[in-house]
Each structure stands twice: as C-alpha cells, then as structure tokens.
Enzyme design. Sequence first.
Site, mmCIF file in Angstrom:
data_model
loop_
_atom_site.group_PDB
_atom_site.id
_atom_site.type_symbol
_atom_site.label_atom_id
_atom_site.label_comp_id
_atom_site.label_asym_id
_atom_site.label_seq_id
_atom_site.Cartn_x
_atom_site.Cartn_y
_atom_site.Cartn_z
ATOM 1 N N CYS A 1 0.846 -1.199 0.000
ATOM 2 C CA CYS A 1 0.000 0.000 0.000
ATOM 3 C C CYS A 1 0.877 1.245 0.000
ATOM 4 O O CYS A 1 1.679 1.458 0.913
ATOM 5 C CB CYS A 1 -0.909 -0.026 1.228
ATOM 6 S SG CYS A 1 -1.843 1.489 1.434
ATOM 7 N N CYS B 1 0.409 3.464 3.106
ATOM 8 C CA CYS B 1 1.084 2.902 4.287
ATOM 9 C C CYS B 1 2.577 3.237 4.224
ATOM 10 O O CYS B 1 3.188 3.580 5.241
ATOM 11 C CB CYS B 1 0.889 1.391 4.368
ATOM 12 S SG CYS B 1 -0.711 0.878 5.060
ATOM 13 N N ASP C 1 -0.833 16.390 -2.227
ATOM 14 C CA ASP C 1 -1.151 15.484 -3.331
ATOM 15 C C ASP C 1 -0.147 15.687 -4.468
ATOM 16 O O ASP C 1 0.243 16.812 -4.791
ATOM 17 C CB ASP C 1 -2.577 15.749 -3.831
ATOM 18 C CG ASP C 1 -3.109 14.608 -4.679
ATOM 19 O OD1 ASP C 1 -4.022 13.900 -4.228
ATOM 20 O OD2 ASP C 1 -2.595 14.414 -5.815
ATOM 21 N N HIS D 1 -3.830 1.070 8.405
ATOM 22 C CA HIS D 1 -4.448 0.797 7.106
ATOM 23 C C HIS D 1 -5.945 0.536 7.258
ATOM 24 O O HIS D 1 -6.357 -0.405 7.924
ATOM 25 C CB HIS D 1 -3.790 -0.405 6.438
ATOM 26 C CG HIS D 1 -4.344 -0.680 5.072
ATOM 27 N ND1 HIS D 1 -3.903 -0.013 3.943
ATOM 28 C CD2 HIS D 1 -5.336 -1.512 4.660
ATOM 29 C CE1 HIS D 1 -4.597 -0.432 2.891
ATOM 30 N NE2 HIS D 1 -5.466 -1.342 3.299
ATOM 31 N N ASN E 1 -13.258 9.826 -1.895
ATOM 32 C CA ASN E 1 -13.688 8.957 -2.988
ATOM 33 C C ASN E 1 -13.689 7.527 -2.471
ATOM 34 O O ASN E 1 -12.697 7.069 -1.906
ATOM 35 C CB ASN E 1 -12.725 9.088 -4.174
ATOM 36 C CG ASN E 1 -12.740 10.485 -4.767
ATOM 37 O OD1 ASN E 1 -13.777 11.147 -4.789
ATOM 38 N ND2 ASN E 1 -11.596 10.952 -5.228
ATOM 39 N N HIS F 1 -6.431 3.025 0.390
ATOM 40 C CA HIS F 1 -6.131 3.338 1.796
ATOM 41 C C HIS F 1 -6.922 4.608 2.083
ATOM 42 O O HIS F 1 -6.743 5.616 1.377
ATOM 43 C CB HIS F 1 -4.613 3.531 1.967
ATOM 44 C CG HIS F 1 -4.160 3.886 3.360
ATOM 45 N ND1 HIS F 1 -3.150 3.193 4.013
ATOM 46 C CD2 HIS F 1 -4.547 4.872 4.213
ATOM 47 C CE1 HIS F 1 -2.954 3.729 5.213
ATOM 48 N NE2 HIS F 1 -3.782 4.762 5.354
ATOM 49 N N HIS G 1 -8.482 7.986 2.641
ATOM 50 C CA HIS G 1 -7.877 9.319 2.611
ATOM 51 C C HIS G 1 -8.940 10.358 2.329
ATOM 52 O O HIS G 1 -9.921 10.091 1.632
ATOM 53 C CB HIS G 1 -6.759 9.414 1.562
ATOM 54 C CG HIS G 1 -7.164 8.969 0.186
ATOM 55 N ND1 HIS G 1 -7.256 7.651 -0.169
ATOM 56 C CD2 HIS G 1 -7.519 9.685 -0.923
ATOM 57 C CE1 HIS G 1 -7.628 7.559 -1.438
ATOM 58 N NE2 HIS G 1 -7.805 8.781 -1.911
ATOM 59 N N HIS H 1 -9.375 14.222 0.831
ATOM 60 C CA HIS H 1 -8.767 15.319 0.086
ATOM 61 C C HIS H 1 -9.209 16.628 0.748
ATOM 62 O O HIS H 1 -10.415 16.850 0.920
ATOM 63 C CB HIS H 1 -9.261 15.340 -1.367
ATOM 64 C CG HIS H 1 -8.936 14.105 -2.166
ATOM 65 N ND1 HIS H 1 -7.949 14.084 -3.122
ATOM 66 C CD2 HIS H 1 -9.491 12.861 -2.169
ATOM 67 C CE1 HIS H 1 -7.908 12.883 -3.689
ATOM 68 N NE2 HIS H 1 -8.837 12.114 -3.121
HETATM 69 P P1 5GP Z 1 -8.288 8.931 -4.974
HETATM 70 O O1 5GP Z 1 -8.442 9.001 -6.462
HETATM 71 O O2 5GP Z 1 -7.999 7.517 -4.514
HETATM 72 O O3 5GP Z 1 -9.393 9.574 -4.199
HETATM 73 O O4 5GP Z 1 -7.039 9.826 -4.628
HETATM 74 C C1 5GP Z 1 -5.726 9.370 -4.661
HETATM 75 C C2 5GP Z 1 -4.862 10.598 -4.716
HETATM 76 O O5 5GP Z 1 -3.552 10.216 -4.363
HETATM 77 C C3 5GP Z 1 -4.793 11.248 -6.093
HETATM 78 O O6 5GP Z 1 -5.230 12.593 -6.003
HETATM 79 C C4 5GP Z 1 -3.311 11.137 -6.465
HETATM 80 O O7 5GP Z 1 -2.840 12.275 -7.136
HETATM 81 C C5 5GP Z 1 -2.651 10.947 -5.119
HETATM 82 N N1 5GP Z 1 -1.447 10.145 -5.149
HETATM 83 C C6 5GP Z 1 -1.287 8.928 -5.741
HETATM 84 N N2 5GP Z 1 -0.053 8.455 -5.508
HETATM 85 C C7 5GP Z 1 0.594 9.394 -4.768
HETATM 86 C C8 5GP Z 1 1.911 9.475 -4.222
HETATM 87 O O8 5GP Z 1 2.746 8.583 -4.356
HETATM 88 N N3 5GP Z 1 2.208 10.597 -3.517
HETATM 89 C C9 5GP Z 1 1.301 11.603 -3.322
HETATM 90 N N4 5GP Z 1 1.707 12.668 -2.606
HETATM 91 N N5 5GP Z 1 0.047 11.562 -3.825
HETATM 92 C C10 5GP Z 1 -0.293 10.470 -4.540
HETATM 93 ZN ZN ZN Z 2 -2.419 1.323 3.591
#
Ligand code: 5GP
Ligand code: ZN
Length: 116
Positions: free
Chosen positions: A4, A7, A30, A46, A86, A97, A99, A101
Amino acid sequence: MADCIFCKIAAGEIPSTKVYEDGQVVAFKDLEPQAPVHVLVIPKAHIASAKEITPENSAVVAHIFEVIAKIADELGLENGFRVINNCGEDGMQSVQHLHFHLLGQKKMGWPPFPQD
Ligand code: 5GP
Ligand code: ZN
C-alpha cells in the site's frame, strides 16, 4: 499493508511533502494537485476505504477532521474549503487506503455534476 503506497508514505518509506503528522494521522501534499491547496489526510493504520469504517476504528475519522480544521487554519483557508472522500469503484477511488482530500484557495463548483 505490504503493497500500500499510503502505508509506505505514512511510514516514511516513500517520500512525500508532509504538512502535519502525529501518532494517528499524516497529511501530505497530493502529487497531482487539483487546487492551489490539495492535501491528503490519512490514518497511519491501514483502512482500505470509507466502506471499512466500523465502531472499532471510527475514532480516527473524528481525529482526521480535527486535523483538517487545524491544517486549514494554518494554510490560510479562512474563506472555506472542500473535503472529499472517494470510495470504491463508482467513487473513483484510486488508492485503496482511506484518505480525505482537503482542497482550497479555489472557488469550488456546485452541484458537482453540472453536465448530468
Ligand atoms: P483517490 O483518487 O484515490 O481519491 O485519490 C488518490 C490521490 O492520491 C490522487 O489525487 C493522487 O494524485 C494521489 N497520489 C497517488 N499516488 C501518490 C503518491 O505517491 N504521492 C502523493 N503525494 N500523492 C499520490
Ligand atoms: Zn495502507
């Protein structure tokens, strides 16, 4: 969780620009910001998604919202902000995992799907 990425970010094994950290949560910028302020706030433990929140693990979600209020204040979001989670396939969750925003310094649109 071995594979992950969040994680690994929480553990410091993958670099990130952290804006807040305590024993329970980490907040970091992000990688692909969708607003001038775009921070992700995650529990260190997690939890795969919002579908996995239970009476046993939900206290961290309340803490995350306390942290969001603190970060928003520190980042100058006194005019407001948006918090997005999301969840799952329809919610377009791409990292499995939990999160949240935190988006700010931009006037948001509402309703969210004007094309529908
Ligand atoms: P989701 O689409 O799952 O709601 O959001 C995942 C978010 O994680 C996306 O906005 C993406 O840009 C961000 N993200 C994905 N991988 C990484 C990473 O390795 N580092 C950082 N800082 N953000 C990431
Ligand atoms: Zn995780």
